[in-house]
Motif scaffolding. Structure first.
Motif, PDB file in Angstrom:
ATOM      1  N   LEU A 170     -19.862 -13.600  12.763  1.00 56.98           N
ATOM      2  CA  LEU A 170     -20.013 -12.349  12.029  1.00 56.98           C
ATOM      3  C   LEU A 170     -20.997 -12.566  10.891  1.00 56.98           C
ATOM      4  O   LEU A 170     -20.877 -13.540  10.148  1.00 56.98           O
ATOM      5  CB  LEU A 170     -18.683 -11.906  11.438  1.00 56.98           C
ATOM      6  N   ALA A 171     -21.949 -11.671  10.751  1.00 62.52           N
ATOM      7  CA  ALA A 171     -22.882 -11.705   9.629  1.00 62.52           C
ATOM      8  C   ALA A 171     -22.625 -10.465   8.790  1.00 62.52           C
ATOM      9  O   ALA A 171     -22.684  -9.334   9.296  1.00 62.52           O
ATOM     10  CB  ALA A 171     -24.322 -11.729  10.122  1.00 62.52           C
ATOM     11  N   PHE A 172     -22.323 -10.664   7.525  1.00 64.10           N
ATOM     12  CA  PHE A 172     -21.997  -9.570   6.617  1.00 64.10           C
ATOM     13  C   PHE A 172     -23.297  -9.064   5.995  1.00 64.10           C
ATOM     14  O   PHE A 172     -23.853  -9.690   5.101  1.00 64.10           O
ATOM     15  CB  PHE A 172     -20.997 -10.034   5.564  1.00 64.10           C
ATOM     16  N   ALA A 173     -23.767  -7.948   6.507  1.00 61.47           N
ATOM     17  CA  ALA A 173     -25.055  -7.387   6.107  1.00 61.47           C
ATOM     18  C   ALA A 173     -24.858  -6.109   5.292  1.00 61.47           C
ATOM     19  O   ALA A 173     -23.792  -5.484   5.359  1.00 61.47           O
ATOM     20  CB  ALA A 173     -25.881  -7.071   7.365  1.00 61.47           C
ATOM     21  N   PRO A 174     -25.891  -5.698   4.545  1.00 61.74           N
ATOM     22  CA  PRO A 174     -25.813  -4.410   3.852  1.00 61.74           C
ATOM     23  C   PRO A 174     -25.604  -3.277   4.869  1.00 61.74           C
ATOM     24  O   PRO A 174     -26.100  -3.361   5.999  1.00 61.74           O
ATOM     25  CB  PRO A 174     -27.173  -4.283   3.166  1.00 61.74           C
ATOM     26  N   PRO A 175     -24.878  -2.225   4.493  1.00 58.27           N
ATOM     27  CA  PRO A 175     -24.567  -1.151   5.447  1.00 58.27           C
ATOM     28  C   PRO A 175     -25.778  -0.552   6.152  1.00 58.27           C
ATOM     29  O   PRO A 175     -25.705  -0.236   7.338  1.00 58.27           O
ATOM     30  CB  PRO A 175     -23.869  -0.093   4.576  1.00 58.27           C
ATOM     31  N   ALA A 176     -26.904  -0.428   5.483  1.00 57.87           N
ATOM     32  CA  ALA A 176     -28.090   0.166   6.112  1.00 57.87           C
ATOM     33  C   ALA A 176     -28.652  -0.698   7.237  1.00 57.87           C
ATOM     34  O   ALA A 176     -29.378  -0.207   8.092  1.00 57.87           O
ATOM     35  CB  ALA A 176     -29.173   0.407   5.061  1.00 57.87           C
ATOM     36  N   TRP A 177     -28.314  -1.967   7.251  1.00 51.55           N
ATOM     37  CA  TRP A 177     -28.824  -2.874   8.278  1.00 51.55           C
ATOM     38  C   TRP A 177     -27.902  -2.973   9.484  1.00 51.55           C
ATOM     39  O   TRP A 177     -28.250  -3.586  10.481  1.00 51.55           O
ATOM     40  CB  TRP A 177     -29.022  -4.260   7.702  1.00 51.55           C
ATOM     41  N   VAL A 178     -26.723  -2.405   9.393  1.00 49.54           N
ATOM     42  CA  VAL A 178     -25.756  -2.461  10.492  1.00 49.54           C
ATOM     43  C   VAL A 178     -25.975  -1.242  11.372  1.00 49.54           C
ATOM     44  O   VAL A 178     -25.165  -0.318  11.426  1.00 49.54           O
ATOM     45  CB  VAL A 178     -24.310  -2.551   9.947  1.00 49.54           C
ATOM     46  N   ALA A 179     -27.128  -1.251  12.052  1.00 48.56           N
ATOM     47  CA  ALA A 179     -27.542  -0.108  12.868  1.00 48.56           C
ATOM     48  C   ALA A 179     -28.624  -0.567  13.839  1.00 48.56           C
ATOM     49  O   ALA A 179     -29.265  -1.597  13.617  1.00 48.56           O
ATOM     50  CB  ALA A 179     -28.087   1.002  11.969  1.00 48.56           C
ATOM     51  N   PRO A 180     -28.842   0.190  14.912  1.00 44.80           N
ATOM     52  CA  PRO A 180     -29.942  -0.146  15.819  1.00 44.80           C
ATOM     53  C   PRO A 180     -31.273  -0.173  15.065  1.00 44.80           C
ATOM     54  O   PRO A 180     -31.430   0.457  14.025  1.00 44.80           O
ATOM     55  CB  PRO A 180     -29.911   0.990  16.834  1.00 44.80           C
ATOM     56  N   GLY A 181     -32.212  -0.917  15.590  1.00 44.82           N
ATOM     57  CA  GLY A 181     -33.522  -1.035  14.946  1.00 44.82           C
ATOM     58  C   GLY A 181     -33.538  -2.229  14.020  1.00 44.82           C
ATOM     59  O   GLY A 181     -33.700  -3.358  14.465  1.00 44.82           O
ATOM     60  N   VAL A 182     -33.349  -1.992  12.729  1.00 42.75           N
ATOM     61  CA  VAL A 182     -33.354  -3.082  11.754  1.00 42.75           C
ATOM     62  C   VAL A 182     -32.251  -4.095  12.057  1.00 42.75           C
ATOM     63  O   VAL A 182     -32.443  -5.297  11.893  1.00 42.75           O
ATOM     64  CB  VAL A 182     -33.253  -2.548  10.302  1.00 42.75           C
ATOM     65  N   GLY A 183     -31.130  -3.632  12.529  1.00 41.74           N
ATOM     66  CA  GLY A 183     -30.034  -4.537  12.888  1.00 41.74           C
ATOM     67  C   GLY A 183     -30.386  -5.428  14.060  1.00 41.74           C
ATOM     68  O   GLY A 183     -30.017  -6.600  14.092  1.00 41.74           O
ATOM     69  N   ASP A 184     -31.118  -4.909  15.029  1.00 40.94           N
ATOM     70  CA  ASP A 184     -31.519  -5.705  16.191  1.00 40.94           C
ATOM     71  C   ASP A 184     -32.469  -6.824  15.777  1.00 40.94           C
ATOM     72  O   ASP A 184     -32.392  -7.946  16.288  1.00 40.94           O
ATOM     73  CB  ASP A 184     -32.163  -4.812  17.254  1.00 40.94           C
ATOM     74  N   VAL A 185     -33.364  -6.543  14.838  1.00 35.87           N
ATOM     75  CA  VAL A 185     -34.282  -7.568  14.329  1.00 35.87           C
ATOM     76  C   VAL A 185     -33.477  -8.662  13.618  1.00 35.87           C
ATOM     77  O   VAL A 185     -33.723  -9.858  13.807  1.00 35.87           O
ATOM     78  CB  VAL A 185     -35.334  -6.943  13.389  1.00 35.87           C
ATOM     79  N   LEU A 186     -32.515  -8.267  12.822  1.00 37.51           N
ATOM     80  CA  LEU A 186     -31.687  -9.231  12.105  1.00 37.51           C
ATOM     81  C   LEU A 186     -30.848 -10.073  13.069  1.00 37.51           C
ATOM     82  O   LEU A 186     -30.706 -11.285  12.892  1.00 37.51           O
ATOM     83  CB  LEU A 186     -30.791  -8.507  11.097  1.00 37.51           C
ATOM     84  N   LEU A 187     -30.321  -9.462  14.110  1.00 38.59           N
ATOM     85  CA  LEU A 187     -29.557 -10.209  15.118  1.00 38.59           C
ATOM     86  C   LEU A 187     -30.421 -11.292  15.765  1.00 38.59           C
ATOM     87  O   LEU A 187     -29.953 -12.414  15.991  1.00 38.59           O
ATOM     88  CB  LEU A 187     -28.999  -9.273  16.188  1.00 38.59           C
TER      89      LEU A 187
END
Length: 96
Positions: free
Chosen positions: A17-34
């Motif tokens: 589990l990676a605890f990210a800011p809420p705006a990053w827990v979404a498709p797009g920016v979240g996929d890059v972070l994953l």
């Protein structure tokens, strides 16, 4: 970039589990972070989570929300990792 991470077993599945800011827990920016997180956890499924007083939001390449529903993630022991530093090589070769 630094993120807090934790290992957990959710409904019988061991995940990172990676605890990210809420705006990053979404498709797009979240996929890059994953994608940036995967080398740090090569043998585990990885998901982004954001915990607030309203509950838990999750994003991953699988049904992440179904795994975190009802889980108490706020009290998991966390570790801080720096995504700008490459992960250390594995001590043991993968089992395949």
């Amino acid at each position: 970039m630094k993120l807090e991470v934790a290992l957990a077993e959710l409904k019988g599945v061991r995940v990172a589990l990676a605890f990210a800011p809420p705006a990053w827990v979404a498709p797009g920016v979240g996929d890059v972070l994953l994608e940036r997180l995967r080398p740090h956890f090569p043998t585990l499924p990885v998901m982004l989570v954001s915990v607030d007083r309203h509950g838990v939001r999750a994003h991953a390449a699988f049904q992440a929300q179904a795994l975190v529903d009802g889980a108490d993630l706020a009290h998991l022991p966390r570790t801080l990792i720096d995504l700008d530093v490459p992960p250390a090589p594995a001590d043991v070769p993968p089992p395949f």
